[in-house]
Design an enzyme around this catalytic site. Structure first.
Site, PDB file in Angstrom:
ATOM      1  N   ASP A 109       0.869  -1.010   0.080  1.00 20.83           N
ATOM      2  CA  ASP A 109      -0.036   0.012  -0.024  1.00 20.83           C
ATOM      3  C   ASP A 109       0.892   1.230  -0.029  1.00 20.83           C
ATOM      4  O   ASP A 109       2.242   1.039  -0.098  1.00 20.83           O
ATOM      5  CB  ASP A 109      -1.180  -0.003   1.182  1.00 20.83           C
ATOM      6  CG  ASP A 109      -0.190   0.027   2.673  1.00 20.83           C
ATOM      7  OD1 ASP A 109       0.652   0.269   2.538  1.00 20.83           O
ATOM      8  OD2 ASP A 109      -0.917   0.319   3.362  1.00 20.83           O
ATOM      9  N   HIS A 110       0.237   2.204   0.268  1.00 15.64           N
ATOM     10  CA  HIS A 110       1.117   3.665   0.211  1.00 15.64           C
ATOM     11  C   HIS A 110       2.100   3.618   1.318  1.00 15.64           C
ATOM     12  O   HIS A 110       3.198   3.995   1.201  1.00 15.64           O
ATOM     13  CB  HIS A 110       0.040   4.744   0.301  1.00 15.64           C
ATOM     14  CG  HIS A 110      -0.658   4.856   1.671  1.00 15.64           C
ATOM     15  ND1 HIS A 110      -1.627   4.043   1.636  1.00 15.64           N
ATOM     16  CD2 HIS A 110      -0.520   5.409   2.654  1.00 15.64           C
ATOM     17  CE1 HIS A 110      -2.274   4.344   2.770  1.00 15.64           C
ATOM     18  NE2 HIS A 110      -1.657   5.045   3.412  1.00 15.64           N
ATOM     19  N   CYS A 147       3.385  -3.065   3.748  1.00 14.30           N
ATOM     20  CA  CYS A 147       2.513  -2.137   4.215  1.00 14.30           C
ATOM     21  C   CYS A 147       3.281  -1.163   5.219  1.00 14.30           C
ATOM     22  O   CYS A 147       4.584  -1.287   5.681  1.00 14.30           O
ATOM     23  CB  CYS A 147       1.133  -2.304   4.621  1.00 14.30           C
ATOM     24  SG  CYS A 147       0.917  -3.378   6.242  1.00 14.30           S
ATOM     25  N   THR A 161       3.183  -1.339   8.611  1.00 14.07           N
ATOM     26  CA  THR A 161       3.366  -2.213   9.789  1.00 14.07           C
ATOM     27  C   THR A 161       3.706  -3.828   9.241  1.00 14.07           C
ATOM     28  O   THR A 161       4.262  -4.687  10.078  1.00 14.07           O
ATOM     29  CB  THR A 161       2.381  -2.391  10.781  1.00 14.07           C
ATOM     30  OG1 THR A 161       1.181  -2.733   9.979  1.00 14.07           O
ATOM     31  CG2 THR A 161       2.087  -0.941  11.451  1.00 14.07           C
ATOM     32  N   ILE A 206       1.395  -5.808   8.968  1.00 13.33           N
ATOM     33  CA  ILE A 206       0.047  -6.367   9.745  1.00 13.33           C
ATOM     34  C   ILE A 206      -0.996  -6.527   8.826  1.00 13.33           C
ATOM     35  O   ILE A 206      -1.419  -7.437   8.538  1.00 13.33           O
ATOM     36  CB  ILE A 206      -0.075  -5.736  10.904  1.00 13.33           C
ATOM     37  CG1 ILE A 206       0.932  -5.669  12.061  1.00 13.33           C
ATOM     38  CG2 ILE A 206      -1.485  -6.580  11.510  1.00 13.33           C
ATOM     39  CD1 ILE A 206       0.686  -5.010  13.278  1.00 13.33           C
ATOM     40  N   HIS A 227      10.204 -24.195   8.857  1.00 13.46           N
ATOM     41  CA  HIS A 227       9.441 -24.973   9.813  1.00 13.46           C
ATOM     42  C   HIS A 227       7.933 -24.640   9.142  1.00 13.46           C
ATOM     43  O   HIS A 227       6.980 -25.713   9.462  1.00 13.46           O
ATOM     44  CB  HIS A 227       9.509 -24.459  11.138  1.00 13.46           C
ATOM     45  CG  HIS A 227      10.519 -24.633  11.893  1.00 13.46           C
ATOM     46  ND1 HIS A 227      10.707 -24.488  13.152  1.00 13.46           N
ATOM     47  CD2 HIS A 227      11.687 -25.165  11.459  1.00 13.46           C
ATOM     48  CE1 HIS A 227      11.613 -24.992  13.596  1.00 13.46           C
ATOM     49  NE2 HIS A 227      12.565 -25.360  12.590  1.00 13.46           N
ATOM     50  N   ARG A 278       8.867 -33.475  10.338  1.00 11.41           N
ATOM     51  CA  ARG A 278       7.882 -33.323  11.540  1.00 11.41           C
ATOM     52  C   ARG A 278       6.887 -32.329  11.377  1.00 11.41           C
ATOM     53  O   ARG A 278       5.756 -31.908  11.817  1.00 11.41           O
ATOM     54  CB  ARG A 278       8.334 -33.361  13.018  1.00 11.41           C
ATOM     55  CG  ARG A 278       9.204 -32.005  13.239  1.00 11.41           C
ATOM     56  CD  ARG A 278      10.143 -32.022  14.379  1.00 11.41           C
ATOM     57  NE  ARG A 278      10.510 -30.783  14.603  1.00 11.41           N
ATOM     58  CZ  ARG A 278      11.567 -30.185  14.312  1.00 11.41           C
ATOM     59  NH1 ARG A 278      12.396 -30.647  13.296  1.00 11.41           N
ATOM     60  NH2 ARG A 278      12.196 -29.044  14.455  1.00 11.41           N
ATOM     61  N   HIS A 279       7.304 -31.217  10.400  1.00 12.30           N
ATOM     62  CA  HIS A 279       6.822 -30.156  10.166  1.00 12.30           C
ATOM     63  C   HIS A 279       5.570 -30.222   9.151  1.00 12.30           C
ATOM     64  O   HIS A 279       4.545 -29.569   9.153  1.00 12.30           O
ATOM     65  CB  HIS A 279       7.548 -28.965   9.823  1.00 12.30           C
ATOM     66  CG  HIS A 279       8.650 -28.688  10.670  1.00 12.30           C
ATOM     67  ND1 HIS A 279       8.227 -27.963  11.766  1.00 12.30           N
ATOM     68  CD2 HIS A 279       9.988 -28.747  10.475  1.00 12.30           C
ATOM     69  CE1 HIS A 279       9.461 -27.882  12.411  1.00 12.30           C
ATOM     70  NE2 HIS A 279      10.435 -28.404  11.485  1.00 12.30           N
TER      71      HIS A 279
HETATM   72  C1  RB5 Z   1      -1.785   2.908   6.552  1.00 14.38           C
HETATM   73  O1  RB5 Z   1      -1.763   4.098   7.120  1.00 14.38           O
HETATM   74  C2  RB5 Z   1      -1.552   1.826   7.496  1.00 14.38           C
HETATM   75  O2  RB5 Z   1      -2.492   1.499   8.172  1.00 14.38           O
HETATM   76  C3  RB5 Z   1      -1.074   0.569   6.578  1.00 14.38           C
HETATM   77  O3  RB5 Z   1       0.062   0.668   5.701  1.00 14.38           O
HETATM   78  C4  RB5 Z   1      -0.561  -0.845   7.351  1.00 14.38           C
HETATM   79  O4  RB5 Z   1       0.243  -0.394   8.566  1.00 14.38           O
HETATM   80  C5  RB5 Z   1      -1.892  -1.459   7.933  1.00 14.38           C
HETATM   81  O5  RB5 Z   1      -1.638  -2.599   8.651  1.00 14.38           O
END
Ligand code: RB5
Length: 146
Positions: free
Chosen positions: A8-9, A65, A67, A69, A98, A132-133
């Protein structure tokens, strides 16, 4: 090897750094966007890369991205994907060995470019150990049909 990439950005700059390194190493890179730093929604792009890996169009995928996440959660929603959010070299190797992960996620706002490149290459150059994995991966993939 063909590698899907997306961001993403918040991950645009790091994605470009990783793509450049992948191309230099001779990998074929398929870039599913985003293509600039305008605000956008990470699921739109991460899902495209994940679908390309799940379908076999690409062998592995790299998503970024802010984070890591949001893109990692997105990719793990696509059947067939095991995407690890990784910000250290030990985990990069371990998740290939693993978990046989087929995608990796990183956060541009979390780590620097040098570490991200080390992580990417540790992940790419580590083989799955099997043994085992295997049964553990079978059990986790079976959760997709619940
Ligand atoms: C964008 O601001 C941010 O939320 C995105 O890049 C990411 O970190 C989301 O998990």
């Amino acid at each position: 090897m063909k590698i899907a990439v997306a961001c993403d950005h918040g991950g645009f700059r790091l994605k470009n750094v990783l793509m450049k390194d992948l191309k230099k190493q001779g990998y074929e890179v398929v870039d599913f966007g985003t293509y600039n730093e305008e605000s956008c929604d990470y699921p739109d792009y991460a899902a495209k890369a994940a679908r390309a890996v799940a379908s076999g169009e690409c062998e592995k995928g790299v998503v970024v991205c802010g984070t890591g996440i949001g893109v990692s959660i997105t990719c793990n929603k696509i059947n067939g994907i095991r995407c690890a959010l990784v910000h250290d070299v030990f985990s990069a190797k371990a998740t290939r060995a693993h978990n046989d992960t087929n995608m990796i996620a990183m956060g541009q706002r979390v780590i620097g470019e040098g570490l991200a490149l080390e992580i990417l290459n540790a992940w790419l150059h580590t083989d799955y150990e099997g043994g085992r994995h295997d049964q553990r991966i079978q059990k986790l993939m079976a959760l997709e049909s619940e």
